[in-house]
Scaffold this active site. Structure first.
Site, PDB file in Angstrom:
ATOM      1  N   TYR B  32       0.860  -1.182   0.000  1.00  0.00           N
ATOM      2  CA  TYR B  32       0.000   0.000   0.000  1.00  0.00           C
ATOM      3  C   TYR B  32       0.898   1.233   0.000  1.00  0.00           C
ATOM      4  O   TYR B  32       0.814   2.100   0.866  1.00  0.00           O
ATOM      5  CB  TYR B  32      -0.962   0.004   1.185  1.00  0.00           C
ATOM      6  CG  TYR B  32      -2.265   0.707   0.859  1.00  0.00           C
ATOM      7  CD1 TYR B  32      -3.202   0.089   0.033  1.00  0.00           C
ATOM      8  CD2 TYR B  32      -2.535   1.984   1.338  1.00  0.00           C
ATOM      9  CE1 TYR B  32      -4.390   0.731  -0.293  1.00  0.00           C
ATOM     10  CE2 TYR B  32      -3.707   2.633   1.008  1.00  0.00           C
ATOM     11  CZ  TYR B  32      -4.633   2.001   0.199  1.00  0.00           C
ATOM     12  OH  TYR B  32      -5.814   2.641  -0.135  1.00  0.00           O
ATOM     13  N   GLU B  35       4.159   7.984  -0.725  1.00  0.00           N
ATOM     14  CA  GLU B  35       5.378   8.735  -1.060  1.00  0.00           C
ATOM     15  C   GLU B  35       6.530   8.449  -0.110  1.00  0.00           C
ATOM     16  O   GLU B  35       7.694   8.580  -0.481  1.00  0.00           O
ATOM     17  CB  GLU B  35       5.083  10.238  -1.086  1.00  0.00           C
ATOM     18  CG  GLU B  35       4.402  10.684  -2.360  1.00  0.00           C
ATOM     19  CD  GLU B  35       3.955  12.135  -2.250  1.00  0.00           C
ATOM     20  OE1 GLU B  35       2.725  12.355  -2.214  1.00  0.00           O
ATOM     21  OE2 GLU B  35       4.827  13.022  -2.185  1.00  0.00           O
ATOM     22  N   HIS B  37       7.348   5.514   1.075  1.00  0.00           N
ATOM     23  CA  HIS B  37       8.036   4.355   0.496  1.00  0.00           C
ATOM     24  C   HIS B  37       8.822   4.741  -0.762  1.00  0.00           C
ATOM     25  O   HIS B  37       9.928   4.272  -0.989  1.00  0.00           O
ATOM     26  CB  HIS B  37       7.023   3.270   0.120  1.00  0.00           C
ATOM     27  CG  HIS B  37       6.255   2.727   1.286  1.00  0.00           C
ATOM     28  ND1 HIS B  37       4.894   2.901   1.418  1.00  0.00           N
ATOM     29  CD2 HIS B  37       6.646   2.029   2.382  1.00  0.00           C
ATOM     30  CE1 HIS B  37       4.484   2.314   2.536  1.00  0.00           C
ATOM     31  NE2 HIS B  37       5.527   1.786   3.144  1.00  0.00           N
ATOM     32  N   ASP B 150       9.055   5.497  11.699  1.00  0.00           N
ATOM     33  CA  ASP B 150       9.042   4.517  12.793  1.00  0.00           C
ATOM     34  C   ASP B 150      10.461   4.445  13.360  1.00  0.00           C
ATOM     35  O   ASP B 150      11.226   3.539  13.059  1.00  0.00           O
ATOM     36  CB  ASP B 150       8.572   3.161  12.296  1.00  0.00           C
ATOM     37  CG  ASP B 150       8.283   2.210  13.464  1.00  0.00           C
ATOM     38  OD1 ASP B 150       8.759   2.494  14.591  1.00  0.00           O
ATOM     39  OD2 ASP B 150       7.605   1.196  13.247  1.00  0.00           O
ATOM     40  N   GLN B 153      11.437   1.334  15.254  1.00  0.00           N
ATOM     41  CA  GLN B 153      11.795   0.234  14.351  1.00  0.00           C
ATOM     42  C   GLN B 153      13.232   0.384  13.866  1.00  0.00           C
ATOM     43  O   GLN B 153      13.984  -0.601  13.816  1.00  0.00           O
ATOM     44  CB  GLN B 153      10.835   0.189  13.165  1.00  0.00           C
ATOM     45  CG  GLN B 153      11.168  -0.889  12.164  1.00  0.00           C
ATOM     46  CD  GLN B 153      10.079  -1.079  11.127  1.00  0.00           C
ATOM     47  OE1 GLN B 153       9.182  -1.885  11.304  1.00  0.00           O
ATOM     48  NE2 GLN B 153      10.153  -0.311  10.052  1.00  0.00           N
ATOM     49  N   ARG B 187      -1.950   4.390   7.045  1.00  0.00           N
ATOM     50  CA  ARG B 187      -3.092   4.453   7.944  1.00  0.00           C
ATOM     51  C   ARG B 187      -3.837   5.785   7.876  1.00  0.00           C
ATOM     52  O   ARG B 187      -4.928   5.904   8.425  1.00  0.00           O
ATOM     53  CB  ARG B 187      -2.654   4.153   9.381  1.00  0.00           C
ATOM     54  CG  ARG B 187      -2.278   2.690   9.592  1.00  0.00           C
ATOM     55  CD  ARG B 187      -2.014   2.376  11.054  1.00  0.00           C
ATOM     56  NE  ARG B 187      -1.819   0.942  11.263  1.00  0.00           N
ATOM     57  CZ  ARG B 187      -0.647   0.319  11.225  1.00  0.00           C
ATOM     58  NH1 ARG B 187       0.454   1.014  10.948  1.00  0.00           N
ATOM     59  NH2 ARG B 187      -0.569  -0.984  11.445  1.00  0.00           N
TER      60      ARG B 187
END
Lengths: 283, 283
Positions: B32, B35, B37, B150, B153, B187
């Site tokens: 999904y 921008e 990514h 994130d 992460q 999201r």
């Protein structure tokens, strides 16, 4: 043979070998090498351009009451044996090099561990799988060699390589034995003279069980009873376990069929010996 | 661009690239694509011979009450975006390909997780670290790209790569934002119209806090209070956390100094938004 003690130098060397298209055979050990290890090294020597031996007594796989401090070490002798066996690179890191700070990640083994030695050594295989994950990335082997003496370790490494997709071929090498059948181990030096004479009974019991199965015995309880009788008759050791499972899944069987393992562990005064055989049962 | 769905084919291809001496940039995603990514892919495109994108919604990192089934998916659109961004290989495995049977091994993350999002998502980062361990072995990248959106992460992956000695360079890419400051996220589509208007308050609060720190504020409690006030005034969202830690260690500080992260999470009706800034505090 070169001796490397740092992770950084090791990775640089191995990347260089891989760039040159060389295959790398890796034998991870805790040192105090015996003929069992030499057999692994010879197998690796046959099948690869470069042979790497690691000697590292991994604290993570010893329990709080186990023999980490007492585990025998002799790096000078190990170096000579490695040279004679044709090792190209000996990786010999200090504990502070491998574990400079608390690990932020660890590998946990969830299958194939709550039986055999894993049952009485909680966390042992987590320590094994964690250090192997580190070593596999440091050494980047084409093939990794393990002895069937520790058949549960081979099953765990099989799961580690398969589930995490390490691009490494696992080579399981048959147990090397003394002339009287005793499986070679660093821990054999702890046996008293009398215990050393009794110790071949482990393998004798396994062979007796195998013969009985070949003659039609299919009840795992009867196989275990047969082995326990033999061990009680011929040794003063305390039986830790006598188990029969499918292999490499290590699941209990109602009736013996397919590939199985018979594995035993016996505690002597200062040493705990393990042995096993794996074979196919005709149905 | 080629699309690969099996682990075996992927590993074969990647081994071939590595043999040819090619560098590989890897962007692991749950698809999904937005921008954010695309920015990661463009960075990877700049710095590597081959760019690999993985699209895999990883069930292992979702809790039992989380949005695995509801997580948005659109592989056709993702393929087009990947092509346009210059991706060479799209790895798009099914869940049954990545998890054909119960895992016998798993990665457990022990540091940097009991704070921020990790605190309210027990096991989440274990799932992330486990799937990344698998993907790193399948893709064998030279560099792996993660967004600072994130930041926890990124801290966890930093620990994973460092402690397990993956021969991979971690590239942390700054958060990509909408014109009004809202961090881009899959999201965001769950936000109502009114919530979408409020959402830029997250970044505004972070910038306000940063300005206050640059003007001499050093008490983390005062920083948190300032942000909470801002969020309560300008949004109807429920504050999940507002935290200030050292970065990437994610340890609490009595007085702000060194590299820090200010991180916030706010729950709206159907979406939980996170945002953060990291910067050096002069002492």
């Amino acid at each position: 043979m070169i001796v490397v003690t740092t992770i950084k130098e090791m990775q640089q060397k191995m990347i260089e070998y891989r760039k040159q298209g060389k295959t790398i055979g890796f034998v991870p050990t805790m040192g105090y090498l015996h003929e069992g290890h030499v057999t692994l090294l010879k197998e690796a020597r046959k099948e690869n351009d470069i042979v790497v031996l690691s000697v590292f007594v991994n604290p993570l796989q010893f329990g709080p009451n186990e023999d980490f401090d007492r585990y025998p070490r002799d790096i000078v002798r190990d170096e000579q044996i490695a040279k004679d066996a044709g090792v190209d690179v000996l990786f010999y890191p200090a504990v502070a090099e491998m574990y400079p700070r608390p690990l932020s990640v660890q590998v946990v083994v969830k299958e194939r561990v709550d039986v055999l030695c894993g049952k009485s050594r909680p966390g042992h295989f987590d320590g094994v799988a964690t250090v192997l994950t580190k070593l596999f990335h440091i050494v980047m082997p084409t093939r990794a060699y393990f002895g069937m003496k520790d058949a549960q370790q081979v099953a765990v490494v099989d799961g580690l390589i398969r589930d995490f997709h390490f691009p490494i071929e696992l080579v399981a090498v048959p147990t090397v034995r003394e002339a009287d059948g005793l499986a070679k181990s660093s821990r054999n030096v702890y046996l008293s003279e009398e215990e050393r004479k009794e110790a071949p009974a482990l393998y004798a019991a396994l062979k007796k069980a195998k013969a009985a199965i070949e003659n039609g015995l299919r009840d795992p309880r009867a196989v275990r009873a047969l082995i326990e009788d033999h061990l009680k008759t011929y040794t003063h050791g305390v039986i830790d376990y006598v188990e029969v499972y499918s292999y490499p899944e290590l699941k209990p069987l109602d009736t013996l069929a397919g590939k199985i393992i018979i594995a035993i562990a016996v505690r002597f005064t200062k040493a705990r010996l393990i042995d096993n055989i794996t074979f196919d049962v005709e149905s």
